[in-house]
Design an enzyme around this catalytic site. Structure first.
Site, PDB file in Angstrom:
ATOM      1  N   LYS A   1      -1.832  -8.075  -4.101  1.00  0.00           N
ATOM      2  CA  LYS A   1      -2.634  -6.858  -3.928  1.00  0.00           C
ATOM      3  C   LYS A   1      -1.748  -5.618  -3.899  1.00  0.00           C
ATOM      4  O   LYS A   1      -0.711  -5.611  -3.232  1.00  0.00           O
ATOM      5  CB  LYS A   1      -3.428  -6.946  -2.615  1.00  0.00           C
ATOM      6  CG  LYS A   1      -4.260  -5.701  -2.304  1.00  0.00           C
ATOM      7  CD  LYS A   1      -4.830  -5.767  -0.884  1.00  0.00           C
ATOM      8  CE  LYS A   1      -5.607  -4.491  -0.563  1.00  0.00           C
ATOM      9  NZ  LYS A   1      -5.936  -4.394   0.874  1.00  0.00           N
TER      10      LYS A   1
ATOM     11  N   HIS B   1       0.849  -1.194   0.000  1.00  0.00           N
ATOM     12  CA  HIS B   1       0.000   0.000   0.000  1.00  0.00           C
ATOM     13  C   HIS B   1       0.879   1.235   0.000  1.00  0.00           C
ATOM     14  O   HIS B   1       1.778   1.353   0.832  1.00  0.00           O
ATOM     15  CB  HIS B   1      -0.904   0.019   1.234  1.00  0.00           C
ATOM     16  CG  HIS B   1      -1.794  -1.180   1.325  1.00  0.00           C
ATOM     17  ND1 HIS B   1      -1.317  -2.435   1.661  1.00  0.00           N
ATOM     18  CD2 HIS B   1      -3.126  -1.320   1.108  1.00  0.00           C
ATOM     19  CE1 HIS B   1      -2.327  -3.295   1.638  1.00  0.00           C
ATOM     20  NE2 HIS B   1      -3.430  -2.644   1.311  1.00  0.00           N
TER      21      HIS B   1
END
Length: 253
Positions: free
Chosen positions: A170, A143
């Protein structure tokens, strides 16, 4: 690209699956959120343990996780401790991060675990092995709450996660404008067409990035995150409206 089965929910085919985060700080708040989830049509639930006020007491984390499992029955649970450096609620020593994740994997109460890419590779590989030994799927993540990296860098990170043995990869990034959102979508599309061997998740945050949360079936992202009450990241839609939009997109494809 192969699909991944997480307690009967198949990632990597059809409409993107909707994951709803539990972000209560206290046991009372978590219980309220759990009650809300009984009436919400999500596919998976993410327990964001970094929000939980007693997260540094692993026994208390196990106890609240047991409550979550008993309440949600067969709903798949993703356990996540998001570090502060990646937008989470608190920072802990890497030793504790690994210990917490190891012990939670072994409870047999979860179906998938989030492991951040930017940790020591030796620790990552150990956690992946333990998870797979316990039949827990690994969602490896990165992230960036400050910027959107270049397309090639985002793809490189996702490919690295695959190579390390993640079941699902992700990446979530912060846009400074619509051009950054397009960069994320380009990386997503390239990943789908050229590189993905496992299901992957991508998103561009904030309101301007919202298009990335609803277009996964077009560009390739397998999961999108929707809030039941409080969002865990900027730009999250409520589950009900998110599901409606995903179905509209699906029906015109």
């Amino acid at each position: 690209m192969k699909t991944v089965n997480i307690r009967g929910v198949i990632l990597g085919e059809g409409i993107p699956k909707v994951c709803t985060p539990l972000v209560g700080r206290s046991l009372k708040e978590l219980r309220e959120e759990i009650n809300l989830l009984k009436d919400i049509d999500c596919d998976l639930v993410e327990f964001r343990a970094d929000f939980f006020e007693h997260v540094e007491n692993i026994q208390k984390v196990k106890e609240v996780l047991l409550e979550i499992r008993e309440a949600l029955k067969e709903k798949p649970i993703l356990f996540t401790f998001r570090s502060a450096k990646e937008g989470g609620e608190r920072e802990v020593e890497s030793e504790f991060y690994c210990k917490l994740n190891k012990e939670i994997i072994k409870t047999k109460l979860i179906d998938a675990i989030d492991i951040e890419l930017f940790n020591e590779e030796e620790s990552i590989l150990e956690l992946i092995k333990i998870a797979h030994d316990e039949d827990v799927k690994v969602v490896m993540s990165n992230h960036d709450f400050h910027k959107t990296p270049p397309k090639e860098e985002m793809i490189s990170r996702l490919v690295k996660m695959q190579e390390l043995g993640a079941d699902v990869t992700k990446i979530a990034v912060m846009p400074k404008g619509s051009s950054d959102v397009l960069t994320l979508l380009e990386a997503t599309n390239d990943m789908k067409i050229k590189y993905a061997k496992t299901p992957f998740i991508t998103m561009s945050m904030k309101g301007v990035g919202m298009i990335s949360r609803i277009s996964g079936e077009v560009f390739g992202s397998a999961v999108t995150f929707g809030a039941s009450k409080k969002a865990s990241a900027p730009g999250q839609l409520q589950v009900k409206e998110l599901k409606e939009i995903l179905n509209v997109v699906h029906n015109v494809l």
